[in-house]
Design an enzyme around this catalytic site. Structure first.
Site, short mmCIF file in Angstrom:
data_model
loop_
_atom_site.label_atom_id
_atom_site.label_comp_id
_atom_site.label_asym_id
_atom_site.label_seq_id
_atom_site.Cartn_x
_atom_site.Cartn_y
_atom_site.Cartn_z
N ASP A 1 -7.04 -6.66 3.56
CA ASP A 1 -8.11 -5.95 2.85
C ASP A 1 -9.06 -6.95 2.20
O ASP A 1 -10.29 -6.85 2.34
CB ASP A 1 -7.47 -5.04 1.78
CG ASP A 1 -8.52 -4.36 0.93
OD1 ASP A 1 -9.46 -3.77 1.50
OD2 ASP A 1 -8.41 -4.41 -0.32
N ASP B 1 -4.41 -18.32 -0.05
CA ASP B 1 -5.41 -19.00 -0.89
C ASP B 1 -6.12 -20.09 -0.08
O ASP B 1 -7.35 -20.22 -0.12
CB ASP B 1 -4.78 -19.53 -2.19
CG ASP B 1 -3.47 -20.28 -1.99
OD1 ASP B 1 -2.95 -20.32 -0.85
OD2 ASP B 1 -2.96 -20.84 -2.99
N TYR C 1 0.79 -1.23 0.00
CA TYR C 1 0.00 0.00 0.00
C TYR C 1 0.82 1.28 0.00
O TYR C 1 0.26 2.37 0.03
CB TYR C 1 -0.93 0.00 1.23
CG TYR C 1 -2.27 -0.65 0.97
CD1 TYR C 1 -2.36 -2.01 0.72
CD2 TYR C 1 -3.44 0.09 0.98
CE1 TYR C 1 -3.58 -2.61 0.47
CE2 TYR C 1 -4.67 -0.49 0.74
CZ TYR C 1 -4.74 -1.84 0.49
OH TYR C 1 -5.95 -2.42 0.24
N LYS D 1 1.87 -15.57 1.72
CA LYS D 1 2.03 -16.32 0.47
C LYS D 1 3.51 -16.61 0.29
O LYS D 1 4.12 -16.34 -0.74
CB LYS D 1 1.45 -15.48 -0.68
CG LYS D 1 1.29 -16.20 -2.00
CD LYS D 1 0.29 -17.34 -1.98
CE LYS D 1 0.42 -18.14 -3.26
NZ LYS D 1 -0.34 -19.42 -3.22
#
Ligand code: IPM
Ligand code: MG
Length: 350
Positions: free
Chosen positions: A245, A221, A137, A188
């Site tokens: 988010d 995921d 961000y 991840k």
């Protein structure tokens, strides 16, 4: 202590749900010996279109030094392509006031509002600790040969030892303080081998300090699958800015829709900003049907943050009663207006 609160309705339905939430706040203040000083700020798309102002630096400084809290409605307006004002105000406050904890509870208050079959309120009750000051961000990166066939863009993900450690510590401290039995960290790291490896190492270190709290890891995921398949597995989730988010919008639906999702952007040593997770909803603005419950629940989080967990619990019970009795706005299948729902909440608080 007087709690000084900057009130920023912002854009669209922010100007409808914030007055509703303030109404509930003032009702509680008058009955529970709460000293509040509410100071309105004219910031948002209207102001920007009028005089080009997004976020005056002196206002940010006042928020930092003179306020304990900020109550924000929503930012986003189709007349401002790119929504620069939203970036400057909301992301500006998160970064410049170092509001590093984005705390987003996902709590089902009434079984009929979740899209998951066979899940009860006891199955959907977790909090997300979303890192709120770095990750993807920060805007670090650039565009090269923009608009040509050879265009190249880079969007860098920032992960600092300090930033990762403090959000993971906050998640464990919360779990301990609130009797939550587990913390799940999601990243991840199977594909993002640098930054997310840092998350793995720091999580292992900090979790070792909390042997009584179960800690586990899921790739993001897999986390998405599990949140839908078995949300009861989760009590506290900690993750980076972007994944937080995304999974909190998923969580909002699990708990009954974006109209019920509340959040706090917190700097434990400074000011905190509370806001509904939903946006400005230009499609329904001005019709008096915006759901005020997310803003009202955000006020509850604010009160809890200032030591009034009892008042937060009272707000949650009042909202729960509205949901149980179908006293809700049209998007939840009800027939009430924003103001009528607010009046019902206040009536249930009495
Ligand atoms: C949120 C919003 C913001 C975010 C947008 C408006 C920049 O989606 O608060 O979840 O991505 O953080
Ligand atoms: Mg979002």
């Amino acid at each position: 202590m007087t709690i000084r609160i900057a009130v920023v309705p912002g854009d669209g339905i922010g100007t409808e749900v914030i007055p509703a939430a303030v109404h509930v706040l003032q009702h509680l203040a008058s009955r529970h010996d709460l000293a509040l000083d509410l100071v309105p700020f004219d910031l948002g798309a209207e102001r920007y279109l009028r005089d080009g102002t997004t976020m005056p630096p002196e206002v940010m400084e006042r928020w930092r030094t003179d306020f304990q809290a900020i109550l924000l409605g929503a930012l986003g307006d189709p007349r401002v392509p790119g929504n620069q004002h939203a970036v400057d105000i909301l992301l500006g406050a998160r970064f410049q006031l170092d509001l590093y904890i984005n705390l987003r509870p996902v709590r089902l208050l009434d079984a009929r509002y979740t899209p998951l079959r066979g899940k009860d309120p006891s199955d959907i009750d977790f909090v997300v600790f979303r890192e709120n000051t770095e990750g993807l961000y920060t805007g670090i990166g650039g565009q090269f040969k923009r608009g040509t066939p050879d265009e190249v863009t880079i969007e860098a993900e920032l992960n600092t030892r300090k930033g990762v450690e403090r959000i993971i510590r906050a998640a464990f401290a919360y779990a301990q303080a609130h009797g939550r039995g587990s913390v799940c960290m999601s990243d991840k790291s199977n594909a993002m081998r640098h930054g997310h490896d840092l998350w793995r190492r720091v999580f292992a270190e900090v979790s070792a300090e909390y042997p009584q709290i179960e800690s586990f890891h899921l790739y993001v995921d897999a986390l998405c699958m599990e949140l839908v398949r078995a949300p009861e597995r989760f009590e506290v989730i900690v993750t980076n800015n972007l994944f937080g988010d995304i999974i909190t919008d998923l969580g909002a639906q699990l708990q009954g829709g974006i109209g019920l999702a509340a959040s706090g952007n917190i700097n434990p040593e400074g000011v905190a900003l509370f806001e509904p997770v939903h946006g400005s909803a230009p499609d329904i603005v001005g019709r008096g049907i915006a759901n005020p419950l997310a803003a009202i629940l955000s006020v509850g989080m604010m009160l809890s943050h200032f030591g009034h967990a009892d008042l937060d619990a009272a707000i949650q019970r009042a909202v729960q009663t509205c949901l149980a009795q179908g006293q809700v706005t049209p998007e939840l299948g009800g027939e009430l207006s924003t103001d009528q729902v607010t009046d019902r909440v206040i009536a249930h608080l009495r």
